[in-house]
Design an enzyme around this catalytic site. Structure first.
Site, PDB file in Angstrom:
ATOM      1  N   LYS A  92       7.054  -8.056   0.741  1.00 13.45           N
ATOM      2  CA  LYS A  92       5.804  -8.793   0.891  1.00 13.45           C
ATOM      3  C   LYS A  92       6.017 -10.271   1.222  1.00 13.45           C
ATOM      4  O   LYS A  92       5.224 -10.873   1.934  1.00 13.45           O
ATOM      5  CB  LYS A  92       4.965  -8.692  -0.389  1.00 13.45           C
ATOM      6  CG  LYS A  92       4.499  -7.293  -0.759  1.00 13.45           C
ATOM      7  CD  LYS A  92       3.325  -6.846   0.053  1.00 13.45           C
ATOM      8  CE  LYS A  92       2.622  -5.573  -0.396  1.00 13.45           C
ATOM      9  NZ  LYS A  92       3.342  -4.535  -1.061  1.00 13.45           N
ATOM     10  N   GLU A 114      -5.904 -10.732  -1.120  1.00 10.08           N
ATOM     11  CA  GLU A 114      -6.283  -9.605  -1.966  1.00 10.08           C
ATOM     12  C   GLU A 114      -5.002  -9.058  -2.591  1.00 10.08           C
ATOM     13  O   GLU A 114      -3.914  -9.218  -2.036  1.00 10.08           O
ATOM     14  CB  GLU A 114      -6.949  -8.504  -1.129  1.00 10.08           C
ATOM     15  CG  GLU A 114      -5.985  -7.541  -0.404  1.00 10.08           C
ATOM     16  CD  GLU A 114      -5.105  -8.181   0.661  1.00 10.08           C
ATOM     17  OE1 GLU A 114      -5.446  -9.278   1.135  1.00 10.08           O
ATOM     18  OE2 GLU A 114      -4.065  -7.590   1.011  1.00 10.08           O
ATOM     19  N   SER A 379      11.889  -0.766  -0.028  1.00 11.93           N
ATOM     20  CA  SER A 379      10.924  -1.850   0.166  1.00 11.93           C
ATOM     21  C   SER A 379      10.819  -2.814  -1.010  1.00 11.93           C
ATOM     22  O   SER A 379      10.433  -3.965  -0.838  1.00 11.93           O
ATOM     23  CB  SER A 379       9.544  -1.269   0.477  1.00 11.93           C
ATOM     24  OG  SER A 379       9.140  -0.349  -0.516  1.00 11.93           O
TER      25      SER A 379
HETATM   26  C1  LIG Z   1       2.978  -3.197  -1.297  1.00 14.74           C
HETATM   27  C2  LIG Z   1       4.195  -2.352  -1.301  1.00 14.74           C
HETATM   28  C3  LIG Z   1       4.327  -1.204  -0.483  1.00 14.74           C
HETATM   29  C4  LIG Z   1       3.212  -0.697   0.378  1.00 14.74           C
HETATM   30  O1  LIG Z   1       2.761  -1.540   1.380  1.00 14.74           O
HETATM   31  P1  LIG Z   1       3.130  -1.335   2.899  1.00 14.74           P
HETATM   32  O2  LIG Z   1       2.280  -2.310   3.609  1.00 14.74           O
HETATM   33  O3  LIG Z   1       2.826   0.096   3.270  1.00 14.74           O
HETATM   34  O4  LIG Z   1       4.578  -1.619   3.049  1.00 14.74           O
HETATM   35  C5  LIG Z   1       5.517  -0.525  -0.491  1.00 14.74           C
HETATM   36  N1  LIG Z   1       6.547  -0.904  -1.283  1.00 14.74           N
HETATM   37  C6  LIG Z   1       6.464  -1.973  -2.096  1.00 14.74           C
HETATM   38  C7  LIG Z   1       7.617  -2.321  -2.955  1.00 14.74           C
HETATM   39  C8  LIG Z   1       5.290  -2.733  -2.136  1.00 14.74           C
HETATM   40  O5  LIG Z   1       5.205  -3.800  -2.951  1.00 14.74           O
END
Ligand SMILES: *Cc1c(COP(=O)(O)O)cnc(C)c1O
Length: 398
Positions: A92, A114, A379
């Site tokens: 993020k 948000e 992620s």
């Molecule tokens: C917010 C988040 C996601 C999902 O958001 P995307 O926009 O689909 O990437 C996935 N993994 C983590 C660790 C997140 O914080």
């Protein structure tokens, strides 16, 4: 189902566009022009690159998960792109840093955002603290109760967390409230949207800011192995981490792209691409969970970051054209993968990222197993999930 005519372009096949009230159009047009100019400006890019490196922690490493691969990789190599090692714990921050710099460049001293689970709120609060911008994060009351450590983090970082008591009091309603705030204050305020959703130009801006993941991963993979991965896998909520890593490989026709949606449980799911139908939510035309009357249906996932009834419009196009495929992993499978990576590699993954890992583990039990190396976008990290009572290992594990 035919798409309604959008006010202007910003399309991925039939998806995307700008389905917004007139009052929002000047802000979107100003933003589109400001981003295009900034993205073309070497000084802006240099400042962003320096912050990514010195503040965010980029480049994030590429890591071969040997033990996870031995147990769950079915003979294929499994590699992880370590977005979990970013400052504030997930991908993020790539988006928040870029958009906060853009806000400052546009002369907007106030930022709204948000947040659902709080990860985007924390990343945005951090970026605003860094650049001296006022920050207001809209968050559903239900989410504030569920994710209180992230509420505390945002406050420590100087943000004001504004409770949203409408509707289901979760991410969908927080997003609507952030849009309302932006409309009312567009002269002084920039809205940092957290994923590749919303009206044009947001899906493009967020993808461009997250494409650093795929650009790095492709070069790192080539350097480490001398070849490209056979398959690239990422979880899909709004779709930003997936588009970030996919972007690096879209032109490589031999690299399979797999997006993993939350199959949830008997309580519901968040599989907008797999089980939804095209419709309009938050200013964009894309796949959406809706009932027969077109009313938006509540999403569900054990992973709060996947708990959104819509998905980015570019994913709709990638699905329809077959360039990417989208499959589901349920809560139980994701939890099993969460424990597996923790024990086999010493890496506690985010529950969201665990969906991508679980897809690998399941896919490799189904002949013919993939034999080419698999690249997983990790992620985020799982620290944020530790207060969650759902984390108990599934029964039968001695
Ligand atoms: C917010 C988040 C996601 C999902 O958001 P995307 O926009 O689909 O990437 C996935 N993994 C983590 C660790 C997140 O914080």
């Amino acid at each position: 189902m035919a798409a309604p005519e959008p006010v202007v372009a910003g399309r991925f096949g039939p998806y995307g566009g700008r389905y917004v009230p007139e009052t929002l159009m000047p802000g979107l047009i100003e933003l589109e022009a400001a981003f295009a100019a900034a993205w073309d400006d070497p000084a802006f890019r240099a400042e962003l690159d320096a912050l990514r490196r010195d503040y965010g922690g980029r480049p994030t490493p590429l890591f071969r998960a040997r033990r996870f691969g031995e147990v769950h990789g079915g003979g294929a190599e499994v590699w992880l792109k370590r977005e979990d090692l970013n400052h504030t714990g997930a991908h993020k921050i790539n988006n928040s840093l870029g958009q906060a710099l853009l806000a400052r460049r546009m002369g907007k001293r106030r930022v709204v955002a948000e947040t659902g689970a709080g990860q985007h709120g924390v990343a945005t609060a951090a970026a605003c603290a860094l650049l001296g911008l006022e920050c207001v994060v809209h968050m559903g009351e239900v989410d504030m109760a569920r994710q209180s450590p992230n509420v505390e983090r945002m406050r420590l970082l100087g943000a004001r967390v504004s409770p949203v008591g409408n509707g289901s009091r979760t991410l969908k309603d927080a997003t609507s409230e952030a849009i309302r705030d932006w409309v009312a204050n567009v002269g002084t305020t920039h809205y940092i949207l957290g994923s590749t959703v919303g009206p044009h130009p947001y899906p493009t801006i967020v993808r461009e800011l997250q494409a650093v993941i795929g650009d790095e991963a492709r070069a790192q993979f080539l350097a480490a192995t001398g070849r490209l991965p056979g398959t690239v896998v990422a979880c899909v909520g709004g779709g930003s981490n997936a588009l970030g890593i996919f972007s690096g490989f879209l032109a490589d026709a031999d690299v399979a792209l797999v997006g993993v949606e939350a199959g949830g449980s008997a309580a519901g799911h968040s599989a907008a691409l797999g089980r939804g139908a095209p419709g309009i939510l938050h200013g964009t035309y894309s796949y959406l969970l809706q009932d027969d009357d077109g009313q938006v249906v509540e999403a569900h996932s054990v992973a709060a970051g996947l708990d959104y009834p819509g998905v980015g419009p570019q994913h709709g196009h990638l699905k329809d054209t077959g360039r990417a495929v989208y499959e589901e992993v349920d809560d139980r499978e994701a939890l099993a993968a969460f424990h597996a990576l923790s024990r086999l590699e010493g890496i506690i993954p985010a529950l969201e990222s665990s969906h991508a890992l679980a897809w690998v583990a399941r896919r490799q039990t189904r002949p013919p197993a993939l034999t080419e190396p698999i690249l997983v976008n990790l992620s985020g990290r799982g620290d944020k999930d530790l207060g969650d009572r759902q984390l108990e290992p599934a029964g039968g594990n001695p």
